[in-house]
Motif scaffolding. Sequence first.
Motif, PDB file in Angstrom:
ATOM      1  N   UNK A 130      50.523  42.088  63.920  1.00 41.85           N
ATOM      2  CA  UNK A 130      51.097  41.060  63.057  1.00 41.85           C
ATOM      3  C   UNK A 130      50.151  39.860  63.016  1.00 41.85           C
ATOM      4  N   UNK A 131      49.854  39.373  61.823  1.00 40.89           N
ATOM      5  CA  UNK A 131      49.074  38.149  61.660  1.00 40.89           C
ATOM      6  C   UNK A 131      50.050  36.973  61.717  1.00 40.89           C
ATOM      7  N   UNK A 132      49.872  36.090  62.712  1.00 43.40           N
ATOM      8  CA  UNK A 132      50.798  34.989  62.933  1.00 43.40           C
ATOM      9  C   UNK A 132      50.137  33.681  62.496  1.00 43.40           C
ATOM     10  N   UNK A 178      53.141  29.751  66.895  1.00 46.45           N
ATOM     11  CA  UNK A 178      53.527  30.280  65.596  1.00 46.45           C
ATOM     12  C   UNK A 178      54.604  31.340  65.740  1.00 46.45           C
ATOM     13  N   UNK A 179      55.422  31.500  64.713  1.00 42.63           N
ATOM     14  CA  UNK A 179      56.481  32.498  64.709  1.00 42.63           C
ATOM     15  C   UNK A 179      55.998  33.765  64.023  1.00 42.63           C
ATOM     16  N   UNK A 180      56.417  34.914  64.543  1.00 43.26           N
ATOM     17  CA  UNK A 180      56.085  36.196  63.928  1.00 43.26           C
ATOM     18  C   UNK A 180      57.232  37.162  64.070  1.00 43.26           C
ATOM     19  N   UNK A 181      57.340  38.080  63.110  1.00 48.63           N
ATOM     20  CA  UNK A 181      58.355  39.133  63.179  1.00 48.63           C
ATOM     21  C   UNK A 181      57.823  40.265  64.042  1.00 48.63           C
ATOM     22  N   UNK A 182      58.634  40.763  64.993  1.00 50.81           N
ATOM     23  CA  UNK A 182      58.152  41.804  65.902  1.00 50.81           C
ATOM     24  C   UNK A 182      57.774  43.087  65.166  1.00 50.81           C
ATOM     25  N   UNK A 183      56.688  43.713  65.649  1.00 52.03           N
ATOM     26  CA  UNK A 183      56.286  44.993  65.090  1.00 52.03           C
ATOM     27  C   UNK A 183      57.084  46.126  65.724  1.00 52.03           C
ATOM     28  N   UNK A 184      57.653  45.889  66.907  1.00 52.72           N
ATOM     29  CA  UNK A 184      58.512  46.851  67.589  1.00 52.72           C
ATOM     30  C   UNK A 184      59.797  46.130  67.978  1.00 52.72           C
ATOM     31  N   UNK A 185      60.896  46.854  68.039  1.00 53.10           N
ATOM     32  CA  UNK A 185      62.191  46.240  68.321  1.00 53.10           C
ATOM     33  C   UNK A 185      62.720  46.676  69.687  1.00 53.10           C
ATOM     34  N   UNK A 217      65.085  37.857  65.727  1.00 55.17           N
ATOM     35  CA  UNK A 217      64.322  38.490  64.657  1.00 55.17           C
ATOM     36  C   UNK A 217      62.891  37.960  64.571  1.00 55.17           C
ATOM     37  N   UNK A 218      62.643  36.758  65.060  1.00 60.14           N
ATOM     38  CA  UNK A 218      61.295  36.202  65.132  1.00 60.14           C
ATOM     39  C   UNK A 218      60.975  35.885  66.585  1.00 60.14           C
ATOM     40  N   UNK A 219      59.716  35.997  66.922  1.00 55.84           N
ATOM     41  CA  UNK A 219      59.242  35.656  68.258  1.00 55.84           C
ATOM     42  C   UNK A 219      58.241  34.521  68.132  1.00 55.84           C
ATOM     43  N   UNK A 255      46.415  33.985  63.979  1.00 55.94           N
ATOM     44  CA  UNK A 255      46.049  34.766  65.164  1.00 55.94           C
ATOM     45  C   UNK A 255      46.648  36.159  65.077  1.00 55.94           C
ATOM     46  N   UNK A 256      45.962  37.091  65.680  1.00 53.50           N
ATOM     47  CA  UNK A 256      46.477  38.457  65.830  1.00 53.50           C
ATOM     48  C   UNK A 256      47.544  38.425  66.922  1.00 53.50           C
TER      49      UNK A 256
END
Length: 156
Positions: free
Chosen positions: A72-74, A13-20, A26-28, A63-64
């Motif tokens: 982030x909820x992915x 699944x793709x998620x936006x990082x909580x830290x940069x 922009x998505x991981x 998933x967490x």
Amino acid sequence: MPAQKTGGITDVGFGRPSREEGLTAPDLLLVASSTGRGVFDCANGQRVYRDHGETYPDDSLVREGIGPLEGVQVTMAGLWGGGLRTTTDDGWAVHLVAPDWPAESVLLSKDDEPYRGSNWWHIHREEACELRASGFSAAGPWSSPRPATSSSTPEG
């Protein structure tokens, strides 16, 4: 960029990082397997975080996140269902087809016309492993399709 070998993939699944912290996408991509979880930067294909913890959650479609996706909820897609985006805002689409089942193929098309005309490409064929998911990230220029099989993470 070559596929990353990861045994026993269950879902992605793709998620936006909580830290940069020096990340280029922009998505991981969060990858869960029978041996833990990993987070991949889709801009360069590199694994940026890995753990070996339990991977079977109560709700297998969410998933967490871990590492840069912590908190982030992915939303996931794979062995237990779910789905990734199959289209982009600018008209690209990804299609899973099996004309010579059990082999599966992933087609990429422009303007959602994969079966006629010349605006489609055969981008992946899977014969040896089960294709778990294929789809786009929701994030702008990095939204290229990523096929994930039961034994490898997405190709770049």
